[in-house]
Motif scaffolding. Structure first.
Motif, PDB file in Angstrom:
ATOM      1  N   LEU A  11       0.850  -1.194   0.000  1.00 19.17           N
ATOM      2  CA  LEU A  11       0.000   0.000   0.000  1.00 19.17           C
ATOM      3  C   LEU A  11       0.884   1.243   0.000  1.00 19.17           C
ATOM      4  O   LEU A  11       1.621   1.487   0.941  1.00 19.17           O
ATOM      5  CB  LEU A  11      -0.909  -0.013   1.234  1.00 19.17           C
ATOM      6  CG  LEU A  11      -1.842  -1.237   1.334  1.00 19.17           C
ATOM      7  CD1 LEU A  11      -2.365  -1.396   2.742  1.00 19.17           C
ATOM      8  CD2 LEU A  11      -2.987  -1.101   0.336  1.00 19.17           C
ATOM      9  N   GLY A  12       0.798   2.010  -1.071  1.00 22.97           N
ATOM     10  CA  GLY A  12       1.668   3.163  -1.226  1.00 22.97           C
ATOM     11  C   GLY A  12       1.109   4.442  -0.638  1.00 22.97           C
ATOM     12  O   GLY A  12      -0.026   4.512  -0.179  1.00 22.97           O
ATOM     13  N   GLY A  13       1.960   5.478  -0.670  1.00 22.21           N
ATOM     14  CA  GLY A  13       1.574   6.775  -0.153  1.00 22.21           C
ATOM     15  C   GLY A  13       0.720   7.553  -1.133  1.00 22.21           C
ATOM     16  O   GLY A  13       0.737   7.307  -2.334  1.00 22.21           O
ATOM     17  N   GLY A  14      -0.011   8.537  -0.608  1.00 20.03           N
ATOM     18  CA  GLY A  14      -0.856   9.334  -1.485  1.00 20.03           C
ATOM     19  C   GLY A  14      -1.788  10.260  -0.743  1.00 20.03           C
ATOM     20  O   GLY A  14      -2.832  10.648  -1.255  1.00 20.03           O
ATOM     21  N   PRO A 195       7.606   5.676  -3.238  1.00 24.36           N
ATOM     22  CA  PRO A 195       6.179   5.874  -2.962  1.00 24.36           C
ATOM     23  C   PRO A 195       5.499   4.659  -2.355  1.00 24.36           C
ATOM     24  O   PRO A 195       4.470   4.794  -1.688  1.00 24.36           O
ATOM     25  CB  PRO A 195       5.586   6.190  -4.342  1.00 24.36           C
ATOM     26  CG  PRO A 195       6.731   6.687  -5.148  1.00 24.36           C
ATOM     27  CD  PRO A 195       7.935   5.951  -4.650  1.00 24.36           C
ATOM     28  N   ALA A 196       6.057   3.449  -2.574  1.00 23.46           N
ATOM     29  CA  ALA A 196       5.403   2.242  -2.055  1.00 23.46           C
ATOM     30  C   ALA A 196       6.369   1.234  -1.440  1.00 23.46           C
ATOM     31  O   ALA A 196       5.932   0.337  -0.720  1.00 23.46           O
ATOM     32  CB  ALA A 196       4.594   1.562  -3.154  1.00 23.46           C
ATOM     33  N   ASN A 197       7.661   1.331  -1.720  1.00 23.18           N
ATOM     34  CA  ASN A 197       8.652   0.391  -1.170  1.00 23.18           C
ATOM     35  C   ASN A 197       8.262  -1.061  -1.445  1.00 23.18           C
ATOM     36  O   ASN A 197       8.237  -1.923  -0.560  1.00 23.18           O
ATOM     37  CB  ASN A 197       8.832   0.645   0.335  1.00 23.18           C
ATOM     38  CG  ASN A 197       9.440   2.012   0.620  1.00 23.18           C
ATOM     39  OD1 ASN A 197      10.585   2.281   0.278  1.00 23.18           O
ATOM     40  ND2 ASN A 197       8.657   2.900   1.217  1.00 23.18           N
ATOM     41  N   VAL A 209      -0.019  -4.448  -5.616  1.00 20.76           N
ATOM     42  CA  VAL A 209       0.418  -3.123  -5.183  1.00 20.76           C
ATOM     43  C   VAL A 209      -0.665  -2.101  -5.497  1.00 20.76           C
ATOM     44  O   VAL A 209      -1.124  -2.006  -6.648  1.00 20.76           O
ATOM     45  CB  VAL A 209       1.722  -2.714  -5.891  1.00 20.76           C
ATOM     46  CG1 VAL A 209       2.184  -1.342  -5.400  1.00 20.76           C
ATOM     47  CG2 VAL A 209       2.804  -3.761  -5.700  1.00 20.76           C
ATOM     48  N   LEU A 210      -1.092  -1.349  -4.505  1.00 16.18           N
ATOM     49  CA  LEU A 210      -1.981  -0.207  -4.716  1.00 16.18           C
ATOM     50  C   LEU A 210      -1.134   1.042  -4.533  1.00 16.18           C
ATOM     51  O   LEU A 210      -0.629   1.309  -3.444  1.00 16.18           O
ATOM     52  CB  LEU A 210      -3.134  -0.219  -3.703  1.00 16.18           C
ATOM     53  CG  LEU A 210      -4.011  -1.470  -3.653  1.00 16.18           C
ATOM     54  CD1 LEU A 210      -5.182  -1.260  -2.696  1.00 16.18           C
ATOM     55  CD2 LEU A 210      -4.508  -1.846  -5.037  1.00 16.18           C
ATOM     56  N   ALA A 211      -0.961   1.789  -5.613  1.00 15.21           N
ATOM     57  CA  ALA A 211      -0.038   2.933  -5.596  1.00 15.21           C
ATOM     58  C   ALA A 211      -0.745   4.190  -6.092  1.00 15.21           C
ATOM     59  O   ALA A 211      -0.819   4.426  -7.305  1.00 15.21           O
ATOM     60  CB  ALA A 211       1.190   2.634  -6.453  1.00 15.21           C
TER      61      ALA A 211
END
Length: 283
Positions: A11-14, A195-197, A209-211
């Protein structure tokens, strides 16, 4: 979990809208019969650390999604990342070959920035989480970067760090929110590295991956590039589609857009369900 086995949800940043969009995607996929919350490993960066902590708490994801449709709390104020600060980050990245030195420069900028008090920000994070306890049945990794020297740090239930402190550190957007103090050291957003590592999911053979954000200061930090480099047998990167991008808008920290972002995530889940199922349900 040992060897190349298991499923990872990254789960990435946003920002505020990223939290809403990710919860919309996850809730929508549950309606399609696909439960990403059953992941063996959850990797959370910034907004993704909030979502990871929420879904690992055991709360029904439908309830978490419904909260995103309500007006944001008055304490969850909108903010904007200034263009001048972004340009300084770009310059920092361009003038340092060592990735850790880049992050240290960003940390130095963050430590000098004027923001709200740290405890006020921590209370906002605590209010977003449904539980202050680390999950015991799943492995949750929360990423952050040390503000003093740019060290990349991974918090988990064995780190002797509270979940609220770990998520506060991961969500400390440089220049917008104050660096978070954890055991006497100050930390900034895990997105300062990537942004997601995604590369933290190397042990798993199925990775979704949700980015919300796919751009990165360095090419090796891009979620797609990191996913392609994994030895995973199956992997899928989901970023906001055109409708979701329109709902999110240009300021991911705008709380007024979180309802639209959540609904856009729910709608997008239906369009990606088949692709997700082929990864998540593969034997």
């Amino acid at each position: 979990m040992s060897g190349m086995a298991g499923r990872a949800l990254v789960l990435g940043g946003g920002g505020v809208t990223g939290v809403a969009w990710e919860l919309g995607i996850v809730a929508g996929l549950v309606e399609e019969g696909i439960d990403l919350t059953a992941a063996d490993l959850i990797v959370g960066t910034s907004a993704g650390s909030v979502v990871g902590a929420i879904i690992a708490s055991g709360e029904p994801v439908a309830a978490a999604y419904e909260r995103q449709l309500q007006p944001p709390p008055v304490t969850d104020r909108s903010a904007r990342l200034g263009l001048a600060l972004i340009l300084r980050y770009v310059v920092a990245a361009a003038t340092a070959r060592d990735p850790q030195r880049v992050r240290a420069k960003i940390g130095a900028l963050s430590l000098r920035a004027r923001t709200i008090p740290e405890q006020e920000r921590r209370r906002v994070i605590a209010d977003r989480l449904r539980s202050a306890d680390w999950p015991t049945t799943q492995r949750l990794l929360v990423t952050a970067v040390a503000a003093d020297d740019g060290e990349f740090v991974i918090f988990d239930r064995d780190s002797s760090v509270s979940l609220v402190d770990a998520v506060s550190a991961s969500c400390a957007v440089p220049g917008v929110w104050p660096p978070a103090t954890v055991n006497g050291r100050r930390y900034i957003d895990g997105g300062a590295r990537s942004p997601a590592n995604v590369d933290l999911a190397t042990e798993c053979d199925r990775v979704v991956v949700l980015a919300p954000i796919t751009a990165a200061l360095r090419r090796d930090g891009r979620p797609g590039r990191q996913l392609a480099a994994l030895p995973a047998a199956r992997g899928l990167l989901i970023a906001p589609d055109r409708e979701a991008a329109r709902a999110i808008g240009s300021n991911v920290l705008d709380g007024a857009r979180r309802t639209a972002a959540a609904r856009a995530g729910m709608a997008q889940a239906r369009t990606v369900a088949s692709a997700v199922r082929s990864v998540w349900s593969a034997s």
